[in-house]
Design a protein around this motif. Sequence first.
Motif, PDB file in Angstrom:
ATOM      1  N   LEU A 194      37.825  44.509  32.655  1.00 54.81           N
ATOM      2  CA  LEU A 194      38.994  43.383  32.782  1.00 54.81           C
ATOM      3  C   LEU A 194      39.446  43.171  34.425  1.00 54.81           C
ATOM      4  O   LEU A 194      39.725  44.078  35.129  1.00 54.81           O
ATOM      5  N   SER A 195      38.977  41.905  34.736  1.00 55.33           N
ATOM      6  CA  SER A 195      39.317  41.399  36.050  1.00 55.33           C
ATOM      7  C   SER A 195      39.816  39.826  36.076  1.00 55.33           C
ATOM      8  O   SER A 195      40.016  39.611  35.042  1.00 55.33           O
ATOM      9  N   ILE A 196      39.896  39.292  37.326  1.00 58.15           N
ATOM     10  CA  ILE A 196      40.251  38.225  37.664  1.00 58.15           C
ATOM     11  C   ILE A 196      39.315  37.156  37.778  1.00 58.15           C
ATOM     12  O   ILE A 196      39.507  35.748  38.073  1.00 58.15           O
ATOM     13  N   GLY A 197      37.999  37.314  37.291  1.00 59.08           N
ATOM     14  CA  GLY A 197      36.823  36.424  37.454  1.00 59.08           C
ATOM     15  C   GLY A 197      35.816  37.145  37.084  1.00 59.08           C
ATOM     16  O   GLY A 197      35.716  38.417  36.637  1.00 59.08           O
ATOM     17  N   LYS A 202      34.729  40.473  42.014  1.00 64.12           N
ATOM     18  CA  LYS A 202      36.156  39.740  41.600  1.00 64.12           C
ATOM     19  C   LYS A 202      36.975  41.210  41.345  1.00 64.12           C
ATOM     20  O   LYS A 202      36.786  41.922  40.695  1.00 64.12           O
ATOM     21  N   ASP A 204      40.775  43.669  42.381  1.00 61.77           N
ATOM     22  CA  ASP A 204      41.520  44.428  43.557  1.00 61.77           C
ATOM     23  C   ASP A 204      40.401  45.641  43.699  1.00 61.77           C
ATOM     24  O   ASP A 204      39.532  45.819  43.308  1.00 61.77           O
ATOM     25  N   ARG A 205      41.239  46.503  44.500  1.00 60.09           N
ATOM     26  CA  ARG A 205      40.292  47.693  45.015  1.00 60.09           C
ATOM     27  C   ARG A 205      40.035  48.552  43.786  1.00 60.09           C
ATOM     28  O   ARG A 205      38.725  48.958  43.811  1.00 60.09           O
ATOM     29  N   ARG A 207      39.407  47.823  40.732  1.00 63.38           N
ATOM     30  CA  ARG A 207      38.250  47.133  39.901  1.00 63.38           C
ATOM     31  C   ARG A 207      37.003  47.257  40.655  1.00 63.38           C
ATOM     32  O   ARG A 207      36.139  47.476  39.817  1.00 63.38           O
ATOM     33  N   ARG A 208      36.848  46.965  41.911  1.00 63.37           N
ATOM     34  CA  ARG A 208      35.685  47.058  42.749  1.00 63.37           C
ATOM     35  C   ARG A 208      35.254  48.328  42.535  1.00 63.37           C
ATOM     36  O   ARG A 208      34.164  48.425  42.370  1.00 63.37           O
TER      37      ARG A 208
ATOM     38  N   ILE B 162      46.047  39.843  45.179  1.00 65.86           N
ATOM     39  CA  ILE B 162      45.496  40.734  44.291  1.00 65.86           C
ATOM     40  C   ILE B 162      45.709  42.172  44.428  1.00 65.86           C
ATOM     41  O   ILE B 162      45.662  42.898  43.272  1.00 65.86           O
ATOM     42  N   ASP B 163      45.859  42.845  45.691  1.00 62.87           N
ATOM     43  CA  ASP B 163      46.343  44.245  45.609  1.00 62.87           C
ATOM     44  C   ASP B 163      47.925  43.951  46.299  1.00 62.87           C
ATOM     45  O   ASP B 163      48.149  44.080  47.313  1.00 62.87           O
ATOM     46  N   GLY B 247      49.351  39.168  41.784  1.00 62.09           N
ATOM     47  CA  GLY B 247      48.243  38.102  41.212  1.00 62.09           C
ATOM     48  C   GLY B 247      47.274  38.775  40.349  1.00 62.09           C
ATOM     49  O   GLY B 247      46.607  38.024  39.804  1.00 62.09           O
ATOM     50  N   PHE B 248      46.918  40.000  40.354  1.00 61.88           N
ATOM     51  CA  PHE B 248      46.008  40.388  39.501  1.00 61.88           C
ATOM     52  C   PHE B 248      46.484  40.328  38.150  1.00 61.88           C
ATOM     53  O   PHE B 248      45.952  39.729  37.260  1.00 61.88           O
ATOM     54  N   ASN B 251      47.320  36.842  36.918  1.00 62.39           N
ATOM     55  CA  ASN B 251      46.012  35.945  36.385  1.00 62.39           C
ATOM     56  C   ASN B 251      45.659  36.349  35.137  1.00 62.39           C
ATOM     57  O   ASN B 251      45.315  35.372  34.142  1.00 62.39           O
ATOM     58  N   ILE B 252      45.739  37.823  34.860  1.00 65.32           N
ATOM     59  CA  ILE B 252      45.156  38.161  33.677  1.00 65.32           C
ATOM     60  C   ILE B 252      45.837  37.829  32.472  1.00 65.32           C
ATOM     61  O   ILE B 252      45.457  37.460  31.267  1.00 65.32           O
ATOM     62  N   LYS B 255      45.712  34.151  31.744  1.00 61.91           N
ATOM     63  CA  LYS B 255      44.581  33.577  30.937  1.00 61.91           C
ATOM     64  C   LYS B 255      44.506  34.165  29.564  1.00 61.91           C
ATOM     65  O   LYS B 255      44.207  33.534  28.687  1.00 61.91           O
TER      66      LYS B 255
END
Lengths: 353, 353
Positions: A194-197, A202, A204-205, A207-208, B162-163, B247-248, B251-252, B255
């Motif tokens: 799950l992420s924002i795109g 896409k 945060d740290r 998720r990457r 995001i972070d 924002g993370f 956004n989730i 949506k």
Amino acid sequence: MTRSDRSPHGGQPPSGTARIAVDLLGGDSAPAVVVDGALRACSADPDLHLLLVGPRESADEVIGALAVHDRERVSVSVVDRTVGMGDAPMRHVRRESTVRAAAEAVYAGRADAMVSAGSSGAAVAASAHVLGRLRGVRRPGLAAHVPTPHGPVLLLDVGVTIDGTMLELVQHAVLGAAYAKVALGVTDPRVGLLSIGSEPGKGDRLRRAVAVALSDTVLPAGGRYIGLVEGHDVPRGGPADVIVTDGFTGNILLKGIEGATAVSTVAAHRTEAVEAPHVVAASKGAALLGVAGAVVVCHGSADGPDIASGIALAARLHRERIIPAVAGLADELLTELSSAGGLTIRDALGERS
Amino acid sequence: MTRSDRSPHGGQPPSGTARIAVDLLGGDSAPAVVVDGALRACSADPDLHLLLVGPRESADEVIGALAVHDRERVSVSVVDRTVGMGDAPMRHVRRESTVRAAAEAVYAGRADAMVSAGSSGAAVAASAHVLGRLRGVRRPGLAAHVPTPHGPVLLLDVGVTIDGTMLELVQHAVLGAAYAKVALGVTDPRVGLLSIGSEPGKGDRLRRAVAVALSDTVLPAGGRYIGLVEGHDVPRGGPADVIVTDGFTGNILLKGIEGATAVSTVAAHRTEAVEAPHVVAASKGAALLGVAGAVVVCHGSADGPDIASGIALAARLHRERIIPAVAGLADELLTELSSAGGLTIRDALGERS
């Protein structure tokens, strides 16, 4: 993926007695809604036996409402306010006591599975402590079945890993893939993060880093990592069978989806308002994955039908031997990941200090 | 709180010409849906003038579809694939160019406000760079209007931080309170912090720190911090007028709510399926707070009516002078917070190194 018959046994789900320990004091409206849920569960499933854990009077309420010939299906483990640590707030003491006693009943073999509502933290801590975690598992994860037009999506974690780490999320991907196969009958489950795109990179740290790690991880049951998915992919379904996230985000998203579903359903179709939330009740009982026993945790705001649905899920976990099957599929991978647990976010992102 | 007339001016919303720069290349289905949205916006608002930013042929498509006497309301700033950085992927180049050109049109006074769909990162970066941030603002926040049975809830941030950090979330609480007063007409707005339970202390490390900081923060417009709220409080409304998150998560959640609403509405009332998502269209255009100009960002998946709704919000931001009014209410507090920005999570949680 293809979705075979929901039962991995191909026909009717296995029946046979299921003995479920039910925490009478879990949830915001306990014990009333738990009593209601226990009665509903008994009437829906004639092979269900309940071990009610909590105050005598609440257990008696359940027993008194049952037909005489059904009463032998209910036993009681009395845990009330006299048990506890004295000085702590009373509700807290009672809560800790009942959920722990339920876990101990499962551990001792007096129950096959347990159900608790309310503070998932307390339920998870007691289960992990009493029943033990599966080998290699850093933290268990709560897996919610979210109904979608494409069939259920498994969302995990929805409340345990509040400051989630890379290893926890990767282990949950492994557990989720195994559970999707065993419990939902999904072959080759598709696992999304799950992420924002949905474009690579896409998020945060955390998720990457997890995305990099998942690309390198072998998933059980033919599972494969399909990349990033977004918030709408959980209620809509489609791209993934299993969606992995940290417990903070997962808890907020699950409650947001349930709230939106309730509001929309009321607005669009007022006459179905009372019943419609129960169509999606499956999402209110979450299976705890990564613990050596069958544990279901319901919302703090669960009502009677939700509790009954949680009890039904617990019975199914037991009857279909789902937890041992998940452990069997995931064991080797979890242990490997755990011993590779020195891998940090910094490593995964290729950062230099 | 009480909700007065939505317009802070007490009567009809102020009309008068509004000149909106529209990024023709923003969004997953650009330019087609942006062309559609621009046409819908023109027909709904006779005092709207559009500055279409993008390829000549897409602008001509809008102009060609308008009645002759309406064509003078549309001007064009041609930005196409010949503008850019050469080697970068073509779509990326075009995207950066149009959103930046739209911001420059606002900065230069050729437009009163701007609208872009798609990558909120690109839109926010261009807006902040070209228009500047309000004094003291660390990072802008995107504020979505989420429809609820109790009126709109302002959810921010839905995609920038995001972070997220403590200072960013506290500043967003200040901006959100001011915006709720000015744009939504809420007196004494109640500000909640999104978490996984409403009891004090629930949440991850960031939430526990922000909760401490918000308890000590003076909010503008009579705003007050009411504590933690949960995922379902966003679609249901009730406890808070403004809900702050990173924002993370935002956004989730947004949506997820939109997806669940669309699915439920289709399931419950198939004949309204096409129209129903547009009842909640207000949530698809998010106002950017913390930047010195009127900027609206729509979803990447926005359709024509969503874009039109974003254009209408941009026109309203301009006509009611909402951004300068928010800046006026928040300026002093933002500056104070920024200079107290040395406060760390560790300080707020009273941790020792």
